[in-house]
Design an enzyme around this catalytic site. Structure first.
Site, short mmCIF file in Angstrom:
data_model
loop_
_atom_site.label_atom_id
_atom_site.label_comp_id
_atom_site.label_asym_id
_atom_site.label_seq_id
_atom_site.Cartn_x
_atom_site.Cartn_y
_atom_site.Cartn_z
N CYS A 80 0.91 -0.94 -0.02
CA CYS A 80 0.06 0.07 0.18
C CYS A 80 0.94 1.38 -0.21
O CYS A 80 2.04 1.25 0.71
CB CYS A 80 -0.94 0.05 1.29
SG CYS A 80 -1.86 1.40 1.27
N CYS A 84 0.72 4.50 6.77
CA CYS A 84 -0.03 4.31 8.36
C CYS A 84 1.03 3.62 9.00
O CYS A 84 1.39 2.50 8.90
CB CYS A 84 -1.33 3.76 8.00
SG CYS A 84 -2.51 4.55 7.04
N CYS A 87 0.41 0.11 10.18
CA CYS A 87 -0.25 -1.02 9.22
C CYS A 87 0.86 -1.89 8.64
O CYS A 87 1.96 -1.28 8.11
CB CYS A 87 -0.89 -0.26 8.19
SG CYS A 87 -1.69 -1.47 6.99
N CYS A 124 -16.76 -8.65 5.53
CA CYS A 124 -16.20 -7.27 5.25
C CYS A 124 -15.00 -7.53 4.30
O CYS A 124 -14.08 -8.31 4.81
CB CYS A 124 -15.79 -6.73 6.52
SG CYS A 124 -17.06 -6.51 7.73
N CYS A 155 -19.77 -5.31 3.61
CA CYS A 155 -18.99 -4.13 3.93
C CYS A 155 -17.52 -4.19 3.09
O CYS A 155 -16.99 -5.16 2.91
CB CYS A 155 -18.55 -4.07 5.47
SG CYS A 155 -17.48 -2.96 5.97
N CYS A 215 -19.34 2.94 8.67
CA CYS A 215 -18.56 2.04 9.81
C CYS A 215 -17.27 2.80 9.94
O CYS A 215 -16.50 2.96 9.07
CB CYS A 215 -18.24 0.60 9.19
SG CYS A 215 -17.22 -0.22 10.37
N ARG A 287 -17.94 -2.26 17.96
CA ARG A 287 -17.20 -3.59 17.41
C ARG A 287 -16.04 -3.65 18.09
O ARG A 287 -14.88 -2.76 18.04
CB ARG A 287 -17.13 -3.82 15.84
CG ARG A 287 -16.48 -4.92 15.46
CD ARG A 287 -16.51 -5.26 14.16
NE ARG A 287 -17.88 -5.38 13.73
CZ ARG A 287 -18.28 -4.09 12.92
NH1 ARG A 287 -17.42 -3.49 12.51
NH2 ARG A 287 -19.45 -4.20 12.48
N1 SAM Z 1 -6.82 0.71 3.29
C1 SAM Z 1 -7.89 0.75 3.77
C2 SAM Z 1 -7.82 1.96 4.78
O1 SAM Z 1 -7.04 2.32 5.26
O2 SAM Z 1 -8.91 2.62 4.73
C3 SAM Z 1 -8.63 -0.23 4.43
C4 SAM Z 1 -7.84 -1.22 5.44
S1 SAM Z 1 -7.22 -0.68 6.92
C5 SAM Z 1 -6.27 -2.27 7.23
C6 SAM Z 1 -8.37 -0.46 8.12
C7 SAM Z 1 -8.14 -0.25 9.51
O3 SAM Z 1 -7.73 -1.24 10.14
C8 SAM Z 1 -7.41 1.05 9.61
O4 SAM Z 1 -7.71 2.20 9.46
C9 SAM Z 1 -7.01 0.72 11.24
O5 SAM Z 1 -7.97 1.46 11.77
C10 SAM Z 1 -6.90 -0.76 11.32
N2 SAM Z 1 -5.83 -1.52 11.47
C11 SAM Z 1 -4.92 -1.45 10.56
N3 SAM Z 1 -3.61 -2.12 10.96
C12 SAM Z 1 -3.94 -2.21 12.36
C13 SAM Z 1 -2.99 -2.61 13.67
N4 SAM Z 1 -1.90 -3.31 13.23
N5 SAM Z 1 -3.70 -2.77 14.74
C14 SAM Z 1 -5.00 -2.30 14.89
N6 SAM Z 1 -5.68 -1.99 13.81
C15 SAM Z 1 -5.15 -1.63 12.55
FE1 SF4 Z 2 -2.74 1.19 3.32
FE2 SF4 Z 2 -2.73 -0.06 5.60
FE3 SF4 Z 2 -3.26 2.59 5.67
FE4 SF4 Z 2 -5.07 0.93 4.78
S1 SF4 Z 2 -4.31 1.22 6.87
S2 SF4 Z 2 -4.32 2.72 3.74
S3 SF4 Z 2 -3.70 -0.70 3.92
S4 SF4 Z 2 -1.35 1.61 4.91
#
Ligand code: SAM
Ligand code: SF4
Ligand code: DTB
Length: 341
Positions: A80, A84, A87, A124, A155, A215, A287
């Site tokens: 990606c 973040c 992530c 989802c 979702c 959500c 949730r």
């Molecule tokens: N890429 C899309 C986005 O960021 O909008 C969708 C997937 S993203 C993985 C969805 C959510 O998962 C993130 O906004 C975050 O809140 C949660 N998330 C991701 N990695 C995580 C982690 N290591 N621990 C807890 N929550 C996590």
């Molecule tokens: Fe990409 Fe992960 Fe951020 Fe979603 S949370 S936008 S998958 S880096």
């Protein structure tokens, strides 16, 4: 007592008088403006008082022994472009996660059928995208149609959406779109630099305007303060209307991400966050999301007692593990919980 008096919640008696019947609870929730200080006031309540209040609000709107089950599938994993900090799928971090292409629809539908057979009511689908490309829209809308045809709620979480993309998903029958605010605005910039808080709010508006249920939640344990946790909940509760579904994630500190080695927050602080979410957003589905694998069952039970009424169900979240289905079944049996909507 002064703290309780400062909380701008109508008395439970008057709320009860005006509360909607259970069957009507999916109607757009009405808003009550929450200041950050008022949400902090909830956090500062004695733990038992906070849980009592959360249970009162919960029982006013829901059967407290019913928990909704959503199963996640990563339909496009890794690589990606966003950064973040939490992530494992970000190309900016060295987590050893290979990038994959969008999953074929046949595999998505097989996973959805399996989730249904295990007892999930919602499926989802998540993609590691900044936003979907136009060329991907036919494939993802076909997935929505196919999953819905199996009799599951749908979702998706695909990153940022333009208005016409949200409309295309709505036309395909998408029930919910997940897009999180993740943290308080004052902490957000320390976690993510490649898209702004306003970008997220714009996507949420586009989803809402298209008529898709929202959500939207966040993560705790990102090094934020209690005031910032309260700030995130105030942001969510003051969305107008507030989201129909609010995932509260406990950080899974994945090796190779900048969050590796982050100390977990006090488990009672996590329960307080669930309770404050329940009180500030009475009719939403709260949730209990990422991080359940790292929690013992007593802590999960406290989260349900604090008003959580939905979980991610299935052995995986997107890329990290989640409690085994058999383990969750055992927990539900021990607590007398039933799966439902
Ligand atoms: N890429 C899309 C986005 O960021 O909008 C969708 C997937 S993203 C993985 C969805 C959510 O998962 C993130 O906004 C975050 O809140 C949660 N998330 C991701 N990695 C995580 C982690 N290591 N621990 C807890 N929550 C996590
Ligand atoms: Fe990409 Fe992960 Fe951020 Fe979603 S949370 S936008 S998958 S880096
Ligand atoms: C949400 O708030 N939590 C889910 C879902 N929405 C998409 C994702 C959690 C991801 C945890 C890290 C992983 O498994 O990759």
């Amino acid at each position: 007592m002064t703290v309780i008096a400062s909380i701008p919640v109508a008395s439970l008696r008057s709320k009860l008088a005006g509360s909607a019947p259970l069957a009507a609870r999916t109607a757009a929730p009405t808003n009550e403006r929450w200041s950050v200080a008022a949400v902090e006031g909830l956090y500062e309540l004695p733990f038992m008082d906070l849980l009592f209040r959360a249970q009162q609000v919960h029982r006013e709107h829901f059967d407290a022994n019913t928990v909704q089950l959503s199963t996640l599938l990563s339909i496009k994993t890794g690589g990606c472009a966003e950064d973040c900090g939490y992530c494992p799928q970000s190309a900016h971090h060295d987590t050893g996660m290979p990038a994959s292409k969008l999953m074929p629809i046949s595999e998505v539908l097989a996973a959805a059928q399996a989730a249904k057979d295990q007892g999930a009511s919602r499926f989802c689908m998540g993609a590691a995208w900044r936003s979907p490309k136009q060329r991907d829209m036919d494939a993802v809308t076909d997935m929505v149609r196919g999953v819905r045809a199996l009799g599951l709620e749908t979702c998706m979480t695909l990153g940022m959406l333009e208005p016409q993309q949200a409309t295309a998903l709505k036309d395909a029958g998408l029930d919910y779109y997940n897009h999180n605010l993740d943290s308080d605005p004052s902490h957000y910039g320390t976690i993510i630099s490649t898209r702004t808080y306003q970008d997220r709010l714009d996507t949420l508006n586009n989803v809402r305007d298209a008529g898709i249920n929202v959500c939207c939640g966040g993560i705790v344990g990102l090094g934020e303060t209690r005031a910032q946790r309260a700030g995130l909940l105030a942001q969510l509760a003051n969305l107008d209307p507030y989201p129909e579904s609010v995932p509260i994630n406990n950080l899974v500190a994945v090796p190779g991400t900048p969050m590796e080695g982050t100390a977990p927050i006090d488990p009672f602080e996590f329960v307080r966050t669930i309770a404050a979410a329940r009180i500030t957003m009475p009719t939403t589905m709260v949730r209990l999301s990422a991080g359940r694998e790292q929690m013992d069952e007593a802590l999960q039970a406290l989260c349900f007692a604090a008003g959580a009424n939905s979980i991610f169900y299935g052995d995986r979240l997107l890329t990290t593990s989640n409690p085994q289905v058999e383990k969750d079944r055992g927990l539900f049996a021990r607590l007398g919980l039933k799966a439902g909507c």
